[in-house]
Design a protein around this motif. Structure first.
Motif, PDB file in Angstrom:
ATOM      1  N   HIS A 133       0.868  -1.178   0.000  1.00  0.00           N
ATOM      2  CA  HIS A 133       0.000   0.000   0.000  1.00  0.00           C
ATOM      3  C   HIS A 133       0.908   1.233   0.000  1.00  0.00           C
ATOM      4  O   HIS A 133       1.290   1.729   1.064  1.00  0.00           O
ATOM      5  N   PRO A 134       1.276   1.733  -1.172  1.00  0.00           N
ATOM      6  CA  PRO A 134       2.317   2.772  -1.232  1.00  0.00           C
ATOM      7  C   PRO A 134       1.895   4.120  -0.662  1.00  0.00           C
ATOM      8  O   PRO A 134       2.741   4.903  -0.239  1.00  0.00           O
ATOM      9  N   PHE A 135       0.597   4.413  -0.641  1.00  0.00           N
ATOM     10  CA  PHE A 135       0.144   5.742  -0.240  1.00  0.00           C
ATOM     11  C   PHE A 135      -0.707   5.726   1.027  1.00  0.00           C
ATOM     12  O   PHE A 135      -1.368   6.709   1.344  1.00  0.00           O
ATOM     13  N   ALA A 136      -0.684   4.619   1.758  1.00  0.00           N
ATOM     14  CA  ALA A 136      -1.550   4.480   2.932  1.00  0.00           C
ATOM     15  C   ALA A 136      -1.222   5.481   4.035  1.00  0.00           C
ATOM     16  O   ALA A 136      -2.094   5.867   4.812  1.00  0.00           O
ATOM     17  N   LEU A 137       0.037   5.906   4.103  1.00  0.00           N
ATOM     18  CA  LEU A 137       0.441   6.814   5.167  1.00  0.00           C
ATOM     19  C   LEU A 137       0.224   8.276   4.810  1.00  0.00           C
ATOM     20  O   LEU A 137       0.591   9.170   5.580  1.00  0.00           O
ATOM     21  N   HIS A 138      -0.383   8.539   3.647  1.00  0.00           N
ATOM     22  CA  HIS A 138      -0.624   9.909   3.186  1.00  0.00           C
ATOM     23  C   HIS A 138      -2.086  10.275   3.407  1.00  0.00           C
ATOM     24  O   HIS A 138      -2.984   9.536   2.993  1.00  0.00           O
ATOM     25  N   PHE A 139      -2.333  11.421   4.023  1.00  0.00           N
ATOM     26  CA  PHE A 139      -3.694  11.825   4.366  1.00  0.00           C
ATOM     27  C   PHE A 139      -4.105  13.134   3.688  1.00  0.00           C
ATOM     28  O   PHE A 139      -5.212  13.616   3.932  1.00  0.00           O
ATOM     29  N   SER A 140      -3.259  13.691   2.871  1.00  0.00           N
ATOM     30  CA  SER A 140      -3.565  14.976   2.232  1.00  0.00           C
ATOM     31  C   SER A 140      -3.770  14.810   0.732  1.00  0.00           C
ATOM     32  O   SER A 140      -3.227  13.878   0.118  1.00  0.00           O
ATOM     33  N   ASN A 141      -4.536  15.727   0.151  1.00  0.00           N
ATOM     34  CA  ASN A 141      -4.765  15.805  -1.295  1.00  0.00           C
ATOM     35  C   ASN A 141      -5.376  14.528  -1.869  1.00  0.00           C
ATOM     36  O   ASN A 141      -5.020  14.073  -2.960  1.00  0.00           O
ATOM     37  N   LEU A 142      -6.323  13.960  -1.114  1.00  0.00           N
ATOM     38  CA  LEU A 142      -6.994  12.726  -1.518  1.00  0.00           C
ATOM     39  C   LEU A 142      -8.382  13.020  -2.067  1.00  0.00           C
ATOM     40  O   LEU A 142      -9.129  13.833  -1.526  1.00  0.00           O
ATOM     41  N   HIS A 143      -8.751  12.308  -3.124  1.00  0.00           N
ATOM     42  CA  HIS A 143     -10.123  12.352  -3.616  1.00  0.00           C
ATOM     43  C   HIS A 143     -11.016  11.417  -2.810  1.00  0.00           C
ATOM     44  O   HIS A 143     -12.197  11.690  -2.596  1.00  0.00           O
ATOM     45  N   SER A 144     -10.450  10.284  -2.383  1.00  0.00           N
ATOM     46  CA  SER A 144     -11.252   9.286  -1.683  1.00  0.00           C
ATOM     47  C   SER A 144     -10.341   8.421  -0.824  1.00  0.00           C
ATOM     48  O   SER A 144      -9.118   8.405  -0.982  1.00  0.00           O
ATOM     49  N   ARG A 145     -10.963   7.690   0.112  1.00  0.00           N
ATOM     50  CA  ARG A 145     -10.206   6.753   0.940  1.00  0.00           C
ATOM     51  C   ARG A 145      -9.742   5.546   0.120  1.00  0.00           C
ATOM     52  O   ARG A 145      -8.723   4.934   0.431  1.00  0.00           O
ATOM     53  N   THR A 146     -10.488   5.210  -0.913  1.00  0.00           N
ATOM     54  CA  THR A 146     -10.055   4.123  -1.793  1.00  0.00           C
ATOM     55  C   THR A 146      -8.705   4.442  -2.410  1.00  0.00           C
ATOM     56  O   THR A 146      -7.830   3.574  -2.528  1.00  0.00           O
ATOM     57  N   GLN A 147      -8.524   5.695  -2.793  1.00  0.00           N
ATOM     58  CA  GLN A 147      -7.245   6.134  -3.348  1.00  0.00           C
ATOM     59  C   GLN A 147      -6.126   5.959  -2.334  1.00  0.00           C
ATOM     60  O   GLN A 147      -5.042   5.464  -2.644  1.00  0.00           O
ATOM     61  N   GLN A 148      -6.375   6.353  -1.098  1.00  0.00           N
ATOM     62  CA  GLN A 148      -5.367   6.236  -0.051  1.00  0.00           C
ATOM     63  C   GLN A 148      -4.956   4.795   0.192  1.00  0.00           C
ATOM     64  O   GLN A 148      -3.786   4.501   0.442  1.00  0.00           O
ATOM     65  N   LEU A 149      -5.902   3.880   0.109  1.00  0.00           N
ATOM     66  CA  LEU A 149      -5.655   2.486   0.455  1.00  0.00           C
ATOM     67  C   LEU A 149      -5.364   1.613  -0.762  1.00  0.00           C
ATOM     68  O   LEU A 149      -5.438   0.385  -0.701  1.00  0.00           O
ATOM     69  N   GLN A 150      -5.022   2.238  -1.881  1.00  0.00           N
ATOM     70  CA  GLN A 150      -4.690   1.490  -3.087  1.00  0.00           C
ATOM     71  C   GLN A 150      -3.642   0.422  -2.795  1.00  0.00           C
ATOM     72  O   GLN A 150      -2.651   0.666  -2.107  1.00  0.00           O
ATOM     73  N   GLN A 151      -3.863  -0.772  -3.341  1.00  0.00           N
ATOM     74  CA  GLN A 151      -2.915  -1.869  -3.167  1.00  0.00           C
ATOM     75  C   GLN A 151      -2.317  -2.257  -4.502  1.00  0.00           C
ATOM     76  O   GLN A 151      -3.015  -2.345  -5.508  1.00  0.00           O
ATOM     77  N   VAL A 152      -1.010  -2.460  -4.525  1.00  0.00           N
ATOM     78  CA  VAL A 152      -0.327  -2.973  -5.703  1.00  0.00           C
ATOM     79  C   VAL A 152       0.399  -4.248  -5.311  1.00  0.00           C
ATOM     80  O   VAL A 152       0.605  -4.526  -4.125  1.00  0.00           O
ATOM     81  N   GLN A 153       0.777  -5.029  -6.311  1.00  0.00           N
ATOM     82  CA  GLN A 153       1.476  -6.287  -6.072  1.00  0.00           C
ATOM     83  C   GLN A 153       2.910  -6.181  -6.605  1.00  0.00           C
ATOM     84  O   GLN A 153       3.133  -5.661  -7.702  1.00  0.00           O
ATOM     85  N   ILE A 154       3.862  -6.652  -5.821  1.00  0.00           N
ATOM     86  CA  ILE A 154       5.261  -6.645  -6.243  1.00  0.00           C
ATOM     87  C   ILE A 154       5.843  -8.049  -6.055  1.00  0.00           C
ATOM     88  O   ILE A 154       5.381  -8.807  -5.197  1.00  0.00           O
ATOM     89  N   PRO A 155       6.850  -8.385  -6.838  1.00  0.00           N
ATOM     90  CA  PRO A 155       7.343  -7.661  -8.014  1.00  0.00           C
ATOM     91  C   PRO A 155       6.451  -7.922  -9.221  1.00  0.00           C
ATOM     92  O   PRO A 155       5.863  -9.000  -9.337  1.00  0.00           O
ATOM     93  N   ASP A 156       6.338  -6.943 -10.095  1.00  0.00           N
ATOM     94  CA  ASP A 156       5.529  -7.146 -11.299  1.00  0.00           C
ATOM     95  C   ASP A 156       6.192  -8.132 -12.242  1.00  0.00           C
ATOM     96  O   ASP A 156       5.520  -8.835 -12.995  1.00  0.00           O
ATOM     97  N   VAL A 157       7.504  -8.185 -12.214  1.00  0.00           N
ATOM     98  CA  VAL A 157       8.281  -9.158 -12.985  1.00  0.00           C
ATOM     99  C   VAL A 157       9.226  -9.865 -12.023  1.00  0.00           C
ATOM    100  O   VAL A 157       9.946  -9.208 -11.264  1.00  0.00           O
ATOM    101  N   HIS A 158       9.207 -11.177 -12.034  1.00  0.00           N
ATOM    102  CA  HIS A 158      10.109 -11.922 -11.160  1.00  0.00           C
ATOM    103  C   HIS A 158      11.405 -12.196 -11.908  1.00  0.00           C
ATOM    104  O   HIS A 158      11.373 -12.763 -13.016  1.00  0.00           O
ATOM    105  N   PRO A 159      12.537 -11.779 -11.359  1.00  0.00           N
ATOM    106  CA  PRO A 159      13.815 -11.936 -12.082  1.00  0.00           C
ATOM    107  C   PRO A 159      14.097 -13.363 -12.528  1.00  0.00           C
ATOM    108  O   PRO A 159      14.492 -13.599 -13.674  1.00  0.00           O
ATOM    109  N   GLY A 160      13.884 -14.328 -11.629  1.00  0.00           N
ATOM    110  CA  GLY A 160      14.168 -15.708 -11.990  1.00  0.00           C
ATOM    111  C   GLY A 160      13.264 -16.223 -13.096  1.00  0.00           C
ATOM    112  O   GLY A 160      13.723 -16.888 -14.030  1.00  0.00           O
ATOM    113  N   PHE A 161      11.972 -15.907 -13.005  1.00  0.00           N
ATOM    114  CA  PHE A 161      11.038 -16.335 -14.041  1.00  0.00           C
ATOM    115  C   PHE A 161      11.379 -15.688 -15.379  1.00  0.00           C
ATOM    116  O   PHE A 161      11.292 -16.327 -16.432  1.00  0.00           O
TER     117      PHE A 161
END
Length: 414
Positions: free
Chosen positions: A227-255
């Motif tokens: 959750h890259p932006f979970a600790l940010h509370f300013s300049n938000l349109h919505s709480r969904t934006q604040q709690l956005q989740q991404v998955q890492i790594p997008d590319v696995h080096p070994g694969f």
């Protein structure tokens, strides 16, 4: 930091090279502080983010906080969700600590009677801030959502390398590329994936530990939530934006390496290594004289207190006619004598990044200095695409760079 090791961690998790960080008290302190700052991520994020906000919330008049605790505001419920996001991010921090400790033969619960191995409680507030920013940086370098930022900075480097060296690379010749300030290793990985022999250099233990984890110890693509932006509370349109989740790594080096090998001839990876050292100290040494075909500096040259030292190091390690590719802004990190991003090695006067003195240049002055010191500017991109740096694309506030992109060639005899 003075390590000259230029190999990645071994398969058993140990670090290659003959440098012993435990032999120097200051080096040991910096390494231990990096470990401790990741260990403290969970506690400090909860304390500084949600705990103090709950205190401030309950300090409101009772009728006010009770209204805001109910839908559609549900402020307390959102703070609980932020706590959950912090715990998710902390799993990454904990994983970095675990594999790092194992690599250096340290215990998660060290004996207090052994000061050479006791690393708990060594992190300063600045060290903890570095751990927090490093965790967020996975968004930029290792998520699919960060691809837009990477495209502005990394794609020009890869295209310049292909334009210059693709024929040599296709013929099987090894083309060596140095990436100073390699950070979390994504550009090094992409250069390697393009078939070149890539060597990254990094001085920050925070970055080195995190890059080693993502490159060598993740088990598959999208394995970890962030959750890259979970600790940010300013300049938000919505709480969904604040709690956005991404998955890492997008590319696995070994694969990715396995897929390239299965794609047939000409699709194989190059080699990849990493050096943990002060860039100026290591790459001005005779052992690195004229050893690289290209140097790629991305968001790097403005970390120099004295840019002349960086240019001397690049000139020393480049082969005659070698290529220097630069992409980045000029946010001088040592402006007014206070670095925006402090170094992580002992500041040894007269050597490397710790050398006293600093000066800030304009872009025109940078290019003039580069040519004065034995290079020829061959290309300068006038198309300045805006680029954020771990920027929430949906934020009401956008901080953007318009990075410079130029290519210089080392003159014969320089």
């Amino acid at each position: 930091m003075a390590s000259d090791t230029n190999q990645p961690p071994h398969e058993d998790g140990s670090w290659a090279g003959d440098f012993d960080p435990f032999s120097d008290p200051e080096e040991r302190r910096v390494l231990f502080a990096a470990f401790d700052s990741f260990r403290q991520y969970r506690r400090t994020a909860h304390m500084n983010t949600t705990h103090r906000r709950r205190q401030a919330f309950y300090a409101l008049p009772s009728a006010h906080w009770q209204m805001l605790a109910e839908p559609p505001f549900s402020i307390l419920d959102n703070l609980n969700k932020v706590d959950d996001a912090i715990d998710t991010n902390a799993e990454i921090a904990d994983a970095i600590v675990a594999v790092g400790l194992d690599s250096f033969g340290l215990s998660a619960n060290p004996d207090q009677d052994d000061p050479c191995k006791y690393w708990h409680g060594t992190a300063t507030a600045g060290d903890v801030n570095k751990a927090h920013s490093t965790i967020r940086q996975f968004y930029r370098d290792w998520s699919s959502e960060g691809e837009a930022e990477r495209a502005v900075c990394y794609d020009p480097v890869l295209q310049d390398l292909r334009n210059e060296f693709q024929t040599r690379r296709d013929s099987g010749e090894q083309v060596r590329v140095l990436v100073p300030g390699a950070g979390l290793g994504r550009l090094v990985f992409e250069i390697c994936r393009a078939g070149f022999a890539a060597e990254g250099n990094e001085i920050s233990y925070h970055q080195l530990l995190a890059s080693s984890w993502v490159l060598n110890h993740t088990e598959g693509p999208g394995q970890h939530a962030l959750h890259p932006f979970a600790l940010h509370f300013s300049n938000l349109h919505s709480r969904t934006q604040q709690l956005q989740q991404v998955q890492i790594p997008d590319v696995h080096p070994g694969f990715a390496m396995q897929q390239a090998a299965e794609s047939g001839p000409g699709q194989g990876f190059g080699t990849m290594s990493m050096s943990a050292a002060d860039f100026v100290v290591l790459y001005t040494q005779p052992t690195n004289h004229e050893t690289f075909d290209a140097v790629a500096t991305v968001f790097f040259i403005d970390t120099a207190p004295n840019l002349i030292r960086y240019i001397e190091a690049i000139r020393n390690c480049l082969k005659p006619n070698g290529l220097w590719i630069n992409v980045g802004p000029l946010l001088w990190h040592f402006e007014d004598g206070n670095p925006h991003r402090s170094t992580e090695g002992p500041e040894t006067e007269g050597a490397g990044i710790g050398e006293p003195g600093n000066v800030e240049f304009t872009e025109d002055e940078v290019l003039c200095l580069v040519e004065r010191m034995g290079f020829r500017i061959e290309a300068r991109d006038g198309d300045r695409r805006p680029c954020g740096y771990i920027q929430d694309p949906d934020s009401m506030l956008g901080n953007f760079y318009f990075p410079s992109h130029w290519v210089a060639r080392k003159s014969l005899g320089a």
